[in-house]
Design an enzyme around this catalytic site. Structure first.
Site, mmCIF file in Angstrom:
data_model
loop_
_atom_site.group_PDB
_atom_site.id
_atom_site.type_symbol
_atom_site.label_atom_id
_atom_site.label_comp_id
_atom_site.label_asym_id
_atom_site.label_seq_id
_atom_site.Cartn_x
_atom_site.Cartn_y
_atom_site.Cartn_z
ATOM 1 N N HIS A 132 1.410 5.001 -2.776
ATOM 2 C CA HIS A 132 1.552 6.377 -2.288
ATOM 3 C C HIS A 132 2.968 6.923 -2.492
ATOM 4 O O HIS A 132 3.172 7.980 -3.096
ATOM 5 C CB HIS A 132 1.223 6.434 -0.791
ATOM 6 C CG HIS A 132 -0.224 6.289 -0.476
ATOM 7 N ND1 HIS A 132 -1.031 7.357 -0.186
ATOM 8 C CD2 HIS A 132 -1.017 5.187 -0.405
ATOM 9 C CE1 HIS A 132 -2.257 6.935 0.058
ATOM 10 N NE2 HIS A 132 -2.281 5.609 -0.067
ATOM 11 N N HIS B 173 0.825 -1.205 0.000
ATOM 12 C CA HIS B 173 0.000 0.000 0.000
ATOM 13 C C HIS B 173 0.863 1.261 0.000
ATOM 14 O O HIS B 173 0.955 1.955 -1.008
ATOM 15 C CB HIS B 173 -0.932 -0.030 1.220
ATOM 16 C CG HIS B 173 -1.949 1.062 1.223
ATOM 17 N ND1 HIS B 173 -2.720 1.345 2.317
ATOM 18 C CD2 HIS B 173 -2.333 1.967 0.285
ATOM 19 C CE1 HIS B 173 -3.542 2.349 2.049
ATOM 20 N NE2 HIS B 173 -3.317 2.745 0.815
ATOM 21 N N HIS C 129 -3.849 0.650 -6.341
ATOM 22 C CA HIS C 129 -4.213 1.281 -5.073
ATOM 23 C C HIS C 129 -5.606 0.870 -4.623
ATOM 24 O O HIS C 129 -5.825 0.573 -3.436
ATOM 25 C CB HIS C 129 -4.129 2.802 -5.185
ATOM 26 C CG HIS C 129 -4.497 3.487 -3.904
ATOM 27 N ND1 HIS C 129 -5.729 4.085 -3.714
ATOM 28 C CD2 HIS C 129 -3.819 3.650 -2.743
ATOM 29 C CE1 HIS C 129 -5.780 4.590 -2.495
ATOM 30 N NE2 HIS C 129 -4.637 4.349 -1.886
ATOM 31 N N ASN D 188 -6.659 -0.875 -0.949
ATOM 32 C CA ASN D 188 -7.118 0.179 -0.033
ATOM 33 C C ASN D 188 -8.573 0.061 0.395
ATOM 34 O O ASN D 188 -8.873 0.095 1.581
ATOM 35 C CB ASN D 188 -6.899 1.554 -0.655
ATOM 36 C CG ASN D 188 -7.239 2.676 0.307
ATOM 37 O OD1 ASN D 188 -6.501 2.959 1.243
ATOM 38 N ND2 ASN D 188 -8.396 3.301 0.105
ATOM 39 N N ILE E 167 -6.589 8.824 -1.254
ATOM 40 C CA ILE E 167 -6.902 8.626 0.155
ATOM 41 C C ILE E 167 -5.963 7.575 0.718
ATOM 42 O O ILE E 167 -5.427 6.747 -0.030
ATOM 43 C CB ILE E 167 -8.364 8.202 0.350
ATOM 44 C CG1 ILE E 167 -8.749 8.219 1.837
ATOM 45 C CG2 ILE E 167 -8.601 6.821 -0.220
ATOM 46 C CD1 ILE E 167 -10.223 8.081 2.081
#
Length: 831
Positions: A495, A490, A681, A685, A831
């Site tokens: 990110h 993740h 993602h 997520n 997010i």
């Protein structure tokens, strides 16, 4: 001469009233004249006589009406026939507050309205006197830039790059790079000092956005803290997203809910005494101290229910979907196996290709490289249906191998309070029903503290002691998987690795570059959510360190794993091949034959990958009909060079970086970036609350050692008499579990204004008929994928996504409504 009316659509961050203007020291005449926004039309052409840029045409747009949150400003210009096509508009904000400008539409030209998509904050000229430039929606590669816009194109990029000096202000739009030297807080406590990640061979890391804050007083290598973390102004959340996310969830969960949970706890290390007490989180809730200022209902996310009266507040969580469907789901071995393919971390399972399995660590330090999972153990537990070597040949054995990842950290982690660690391997067998069954778990402690290496293999058992040891071993490897999921699959791979793409795109590709306009929706909000993560989640003493097994070594461990990161392996097909989960096969769907046909993440992911690639292919071929244009595009080449050599500079000499010479090269690079930001993602997520909201299914930390490791009489007595208590003591504490549940709910939430992959076209895409048609096809394919996934989830033969109590695999369904839905693929890591 034509009369042209400009209509500016924007949003004021606050009313621009008389008191505000006078207090700012402005002359009241500006109110009388209504000079709200100063505009200048820029010609695309040079003056044919002087060869210089034509003079701009100036005017003031003033407020004409307000509808809901939008404000309209209008201005009229007199445009001579010789002015030529408008190529850009210069904007100066005469208010004292920022204005968000959605677009500018110019009416009155014979060929029809000219639309300029802005979607940008324009700060007050009293903060920054430099005029903003917005280019028309038509895209140009550098060599085709109209002559009248070339200087502006270069100047705007220079502005965005900045000079690398000074501390960044909130109003800045500067994109620059820095290392991760802001995770610790040594000025608060030397215990909170953390190593710098990035810029060294020991701790390589992608770069983050430079803020320019001064160094800490106690450690000049670390950056000091501030009330907020700078991101360029246009990377900030939209007003809706900011209201629903920052204002009412993350900040509030951290500043209102979690402190209240801490205050309610008698002992922050206290375990849940019984499993029924865990269920009370959803049924009866937790009684919290009465809030001092605001009701908790003003703060907490929708999934958390609060019932309040004058004397108490009760924090109650929504029952996660998996728990709603089957309250015993977390106990079942088949569900444990199924989630490796259809859960929230489908990225680590791999095919076993050698036997015995071996470590790559130094045997003089970490012991024999061969796994303790022997041929005899495997053949006994697969009921003698085939030999191990036949199973390997037929691609029946799979492993989640965290042995080499964690073993070097076991000694250090075990020095921390309230956590422990092992190196682990978990072996699975693909049974005749084509579903996985767990065969064995190997846990290893290296030689340490004067003790020899300890390792043991645990297997499913039919007796009481063996069954409870198996459950405890599963708890440990699930904690390992939770850490790898959150830190690697993740944070690191989406990110963190995406932030350099955002920075390089804004520094090197003009806003009028077609590739900038293709990538822009995939890069929205990533820098803002990463800044929040650095402030609250991955920082020293943050949620991750407090609630996940590696503790203070969590981010350091992600740096060590980054040493194996390769850009090309972020592409889904190559990732699957690399892990042995697929082989290239031109006769198979998507050109791949899967090792496990019922692999929901791979099956649905490949649909999205292919659809993305087809859209990117149509787009690239429209602008680069000749591959030589790719190699000669100086902005594009600078962009790719900077991603590799600066943004991912610690890995610039690693394998896996494709060259950028042809349209095919560009298509693969862009599809990979788009996939990481969207499908990858989304897959890791948005199912977090559904699967980990009931924490026994995915504990984030293992707090106690296996009772059979260096067993004492007291430990074994407790285990034999109350094995359930032993397991509950291994799980997260009450405070840890509640904290993680609250934050996972936030991270699983879709903003009401979420932008889903292929749902709506960007304004610039609509300007060109060929691009609009290509996007319409993309949109149609994404809607088709939604239906295909529904059909697959209804198929009783696909047991990894259909069955009694089984959550259908929805994580890659493209579209969703707002909230915690367990589906929906946004364009970006937002997010």
């Amino acid at each position: 001469m034509a009369t042209v009316k400009a209509v500016v659509t924007g949003t004021l961050t606050s009313p621009s009233g008389l008191t505000e203007i006078i207090s700012a020291g402005l002359h009241p005449v500006s109110i009388v004249l209504g000079r709200d926004i100063h505009l200048e039309l820029v010609s695309s052409e040079l003056d044919p006589v002087s060869g210089l840029e034509k003079p701009t045409i100036e005017g003031y747009a003033h407020k004409t009406k307000k509808e809901d949150d939008e404000v309209k400003f209008e201005c009229e210009f007199k445009v001579n026939e010789g002015f030529g096509p408008v190529g850009a508009v210069l904007v100066e904000n005469e208010h004292t507050k920022d204005i968000f400008i959605k677009d500018i539409v110019l009416h009155g030209f014979p060929e029809g309205p000219v639309t300029i998509g802005c979607s940008s904050w324009v700060c007050s000229k009293f903060q920054d006197p430099k005029k903003r430039v917005f280019f028309i929606n038509k895209s140009f590669v550098p060599s085709e830039t109209p002559l009248g816009l070339r200087r502006l194109r270069e100047d705007e990029l220079e502005t965005l790059r900045g000079n690398g000096q000074g501390e960044r202000k909130t109003s800045d739009r500067i994109y620059d790079y820095d290392v991760y030297n802001d995770l610790g807080d040594p000025d608060s406590s030397l215990e909170e000092k953390r190593p710098v990640l990035g810029g060294s061979e020991k701790f390589p890391y992608p770069r983050r956005c430079r803020t320019g804050r001064p160094p800490c007083k106690s450690d000049p290598e670390s950056e000091s803290k501030g009330s907020s973390i700078y991101v360029p102004r246009d990377e900030a959340f939209s007003e809706i997203k900011n209201a629903t996310f920052t204002g009412k969830t993350v900040n509030s969960v951290l500043h209102a809910v979690l402190p209240a949970v801490h205050a309610a706890a008698i002992d922050t290390d206290l375990s849940f005494p019984f499993f029924t007490d865990i269920n009370e989180l959803y049924n009866d809730g937790i009684t919290l101290p009465k809030p001092q200022e605001k009701r908790l209902t003003d703060f907490i996310p929708s999934i958390i229910k609060s019932v309040q009266d004058a004397t108490e507040s009760i924090l109650k969580f929504e029952t996660p979907e998996a728990m709603q469907r089957d309250s015993f789901f977390w106990l079942r071995d088949e569900e444990f196996s199924r989630q490796t393919l259809a859960g929230i971390n489908p990225y680590t399972i791999q095919l076993v290709t050698e036997w015995p399995m071996k470590s790559k660590l130094d045997p003089s330090v970490y012991g024999p490289p061969e796994s303790a999972i022997t041929t005899e153990i495997v053949e006994y537990h697969i009921k003698g249906c085939m030999t191990v070597h036949e199973a390997i040949k037929q691609k029946k054995l799979f492993v989640i191998d965290y042995h080499d990842v964690f073993l070097p950290y076991v000694s250090a982690v075990r020095q921390l309070k309230g956590t422990t660690l092992y190196g682990s391997r978990t072996l699975f067998f693909l049974n005749p029903e084509r579903t996985l069954m767990p065969v064995a778990i190997e846990l290893t402690r290296p030689q340490m503290d004067g003790k020899p290496q300890w390792r043991q293999v645990f297997t499913p058992a039919n007796n009481g002691t063996g069954s409870w040891l198996w459950r405890l071993a599963k708890a440990h490897v699930l904690a390992h998987d939770s850490g790898v999921h959150q830190l690697i699959s993740h944070w690191l791979r989406t990110h963190c690795c995406a932030e350099p793409y955002v920075i390089a795109t804004n520094r090197q590709l003009s806003a009028m570059h077609p590739i900038y306009r293709l990538l822009h929706p995939h890069l929205r909000y990533t820098m803002q959510i990463n800044a929040l993560a650095r402030k609250y989640l991955i920082n020293s003493a943050g949620i991750i360190e407090n609630s996940f097994s590696p503790g203070k070594y969590s981010m350091e461990l992600s740096s060590v794993v980054y040493k194996q990161w390769q850009f090309d392996l972020q592409a889904l097909p190559k990732d699957l091949i690399h892990r042995g989960m697929a082989v290239a096969d031109s006769t198979a769907p998507h050109g791949l034959k899967l090792a496990i046909e019922d692999y929901p993440f791979a099956k649905d992911g490949l649909l999205i990958w292919d659809s993305l690639k087809e859209w990117v292919t149509d787009y690239v071929h429209h602008y680069y009909k000749d591959s030589s244009l790719v190699e000669s595009d100086r902005e594009l080449q600078s962009w790719w060079w900077e991603i590799r050599n600066v943004g991912h500079g610690d890995k610039k000499d690693a394998d896996g970086w494709p060259e950028l010479k042809t349209a095919s090269d560009l298509i693969e690079i862009l599809t990979t970036i788009a996939w990481v930001a969207s499908g990858h993602h989304a897959a890791v997520n948005f199912g977090q609350y559904a699967y980990a909201g009931y924490f026994p299914n995915r504990p984030t930390i293992a707090r106690t050692n296996m009772p059979v490791e260096d067993p004492t009489e007291a430990v074994m007595k407790d285990f034999m008499e109350r094995p359930e208590t032993t397991l509950l003591n291994c799980f997260p504490s009450q405070v840890q579990a509640t904290m993680v549940m609250a934050i996972l709910d936030v991270l699983s939430d879709h903003s009401p204004d979420e932008e889903y992959l292929g749902q709506y076209a960007e304004p610039a895409w609509k300007e060109d008929a060929a691009i609009k048609a290509a996007f319409d096809r993309f949109h149609g394919r994404m809607k088709g994928i939604d239906g295909i996934i529904d059909t697959r989830n209804d198929d009783p033969n696909l047991k990894n996504r259909n069955g009694a109590g089984v959550i259908p695999y929805k994580l890659l369904k493209p579209f969703s409504k707002g909230g915690v839905t367990g589906q929906g693929v946004p364009y970006s890591v937002s997010i």
